[in-house]
Write a protein that holds these residues in place. Structure first.
Motif, PDB file in Angstrom:
ATOM      1  N   VAL A  25       0.923  -1.163   0.065  1.00 36.04           N
ATOM      2  CA  VAL A  25       0.147   0.011   0.032  1.00 36.04           C
ATOM      3  C   VAL A  25       0.842   1.374   0.093  1.00 36.04           C
ATOM      4  O   VAL A  25       1.574   1.459   0.768  1.00 36.04           O
ATOM      5  CB  VAL A  25      -0.888  -0.023   1.394  1.00 36.04           C
ATOM      6  CG1 VAL A  25      -2.001   1.284   1.429  1.00 36.04           C
ATOM      7  CG2 VAL A  25      -1.745  -1.096   1.476  1.00 36.04           C
ATOM      8  N   THR A  26       0.823   2.042  -1.114  1.00 42.39           N
ATOM      9  CA  THR A  26       1.407   3.188  -0.997  1.00 42.39           C
ATOM     10  C   THR A  26       0.416   4.454  -1.229  1.00 42.39           C
ATOM     11  O   THR A  26      -0.025   4.636  -2.399  1.00 42.39           O
ATOM     12  CB  THR A  26       2.547   3.367  -2.272  1.00 42.39           C
ATOM     13  OG1 THR A  26       3.332   2.062  -2.052  1.00 42.39           O
ATOM     14  CG2 THR A  26       3.535   4.660  -2.078  1.00 42.39           C
ATOM     15  N   GLY A  27       0.253   5.195  -0.380  1.00 43.44           N
ATOM     16  CA  GLY A  27      -0.794   6.367  -0.419  1.00 43.44           C
ATOM     17  C   GLY A  27      -2.159   5.782  -0.691  1.00 43.44           C
ATOM     18  O   GLY A  27      -2.666   4.835  -0.005  1.00 43.44           O
ATOM     19  N   SER A  28      -2.608   6.046  -1.991  1.00 41.70           N
ATOM     20  CA  SER A  28      -3.934   5.700  -2.225  1.00 41.70           C
ATOM     21  C   SER A  28      -3.846   4.575  -3.416  1.00 41.70           C
ATOM     22  O   SER A  28      -4.930   4.077  -3.846  1.00 41.70           O
ATOM     23  CB  SER A  28      -4.677   6.902  -3.050  1.00 41.70           C
ATOM     24  OG  SER A  28      -4.087   7.252  -4.288  1.00 41.70           O
ATOM     25  N   ARG A  29      -2.564   3.971  -3.490  1.00 44.47           N
ATOM     26  CA  ARG A  29      -2.627   2.802  -4.453  1.00 44.47           C
ATOM     27  C   ARG A  29      -2.121   1.586  -3.702  1.00 44.47           C
ATOM     28  O   ARG A  29      -1.494   1.669  -2.716  1.00 44.47           O
ATOM     29  CB  ARG A  29      -1.364   3.169  -5.373  1.00 44.47           C
ATOM     30  CG  ARG A  29      -1.647   4.502  -6.146  1.00 44.47           C
ATOM     31  CD  ARG A  29      -0.258   4.919  -7.022  1.00 44.47           C
ATOM     32  NE  ARG A  29      -0.290   4.025  -8.157  1.00 44.47           N
ATOM     33  CZ  ARG A  29      -0.763   4.110  -9.417  1.00 44.47           C
ATOM     34  NH1 ARG A  29      -1.221   5.387  -9.452  1.00 44.47           N
ATOM     35  NH2 ARG A  29      -0.434   3.567 -10.438  1.00 44.47           N
ATOM     36  N   VAL A  30      -2.838   0.420  -4.192  1.00 41.35           N
ATOM     37  CA  VAL A  30      -2.400  -0.651  -3.487  1.00 41.35           C
ATOM     38  C   VAL A  30      -1.835  -1.697  -4.701  1.00 41.35           C
ATOM     39  O   VAL A  30      -2.211  -1.582  -5.900  1.00 41.35           O
ATOM     40  CB  VAL A  30      -3.461  -1.391  -3.006  1.00 41.35           C
ATOM     41  CG1 VAL A  30      -4.238  -0.544  -1.817  1.00 41.35           C
ATOM     42  CG2 VAL A  30      -4.607  -1.682  -4.049  1.00 41.35           C
TER      43      VAL A  30
ATOM     44  N   GLY B 135      -8.144   4.836 -13.943  1.00 39.45           N
ATOM     45  CA  GLY B 135      -8.961   5.923 -13.204  1.00 39.45           C
ATOM     46  C   GLY B 135      -9.381   7.221 -13.920  1.00 39.45           C
ATOM     47  O   GLY B 135      -9.537   8.246 -13.225  1.00 39.45           O
TER      48      GLY B 135
END
Lengths: 87, 154
Positions: A25-30, B135
């Motif tokens: 998990v990095t910030g809002s990214r997984v 996104g």
């Protein structure tokens, strides 16, 4: 929609044969890792949608309404630009 | 000048610079790597991507600068960048590249444009890539009559 809370390193099993592991998990990214049999195709949803849409697009048949659509698009209707909807 | 014919359309005369290499093909057509950017006044502003290897495979496209003049996207370093592209900002209106949307024109439903996956043509390199945006706020089935009328895409 079924919802699980998982920590990094934990895994979910689908149908007894597909594993989805939360790797990072990095910030809002997984980052997810998938383990699945060869007959299971795993891809990003936007790629899946485009793949299906490309197939549909390639089925195009030239008709009179197509020429009419081209003629309509030749006339710029408004100078304003369409914006993407709010996220 | 060579020509290419695709069912119901053509022949289209094309120049060497209209022959584009798609190093990864297009999704669902990954084995087809060479496409002709075919154009004719009677179909403007539409253009066609016609497979040189299998001319029955063709896509109707429209320049994004016409459909959505403000359209742009970022390819960030560290993301999966398609072969032949560098990270950076890609806008619909540009001199170095051309952005196209592939259109779906069903016989009994409104036409739509895939704005999630623009086709980027690097004109100098004669290179094409269908970029799959993650996104994106746009839809892969954006009604093009709404765009032509200046409305918001769905």
């Amino acid at each position: 929609m079924l919802v699980f809370r998982r920590k990094v390193g934990e895994t979910v099993v689908i149908d007894g044969r597909i594993e989805v592991q939360l790797l990072e998990v990095t910030g809002s990214r997984v980052k997810l890792g998938f383990t699945a049999p060869p007959d299971v195709t795993v891809m990003r949803k936007e790629l899946f949608l485009t793949l299906e849409e490309n197939r549909r697009a390639a089925e195009f048949r030239a008709t009179e309404s197509f020429s009419g659509l081209a003629a309509r698009l030749r006339v710029p209707v408004r100078p304003s630009n369409p914006k993407p909807p709010p996220a | 000048m060579p020509t290419i014919t695709t069912p119901g359309l053509g022949p289209f005369a094309y120049r060497d610079e209209d022959v584009l290499t798609f190093p990864e093909g297009l999704p669902a057509f990954e084995t087809l790597r060479i496409f002709v950017l075919a154009q004719a006044l009677e179909f403007a502003p539409f253009v066609f991507l016609v497979s040189l290897e299998r001319p029955s495979v063709r896509f109707v496209c429209a320049p994004l600068v016409l459909l959505a003049p403000d359209y742009s996207f970022e390819l960030l370093p560290g993301e999966s960048i398609p072969a032949g592209l560098e990270p950076g900002h890609y806008a619909a209106a540009s001199g170095s590249h051309l952005l196209l949307a592939i259109l779906t024109l069903p016989e009994h439903a409104p036409p739509t444009a895939n704005l999630v996956a623009p086709v980027l043509i690097h004109t100098a390199r004669r290179l094409g890539v269908q970029v799959i945006l993650a996104g994106s706020a746009y839809s892969h089935i954006t009604p093009i009559h709404l765009l032509a009328a200046g409305g918001a895409p769905c």
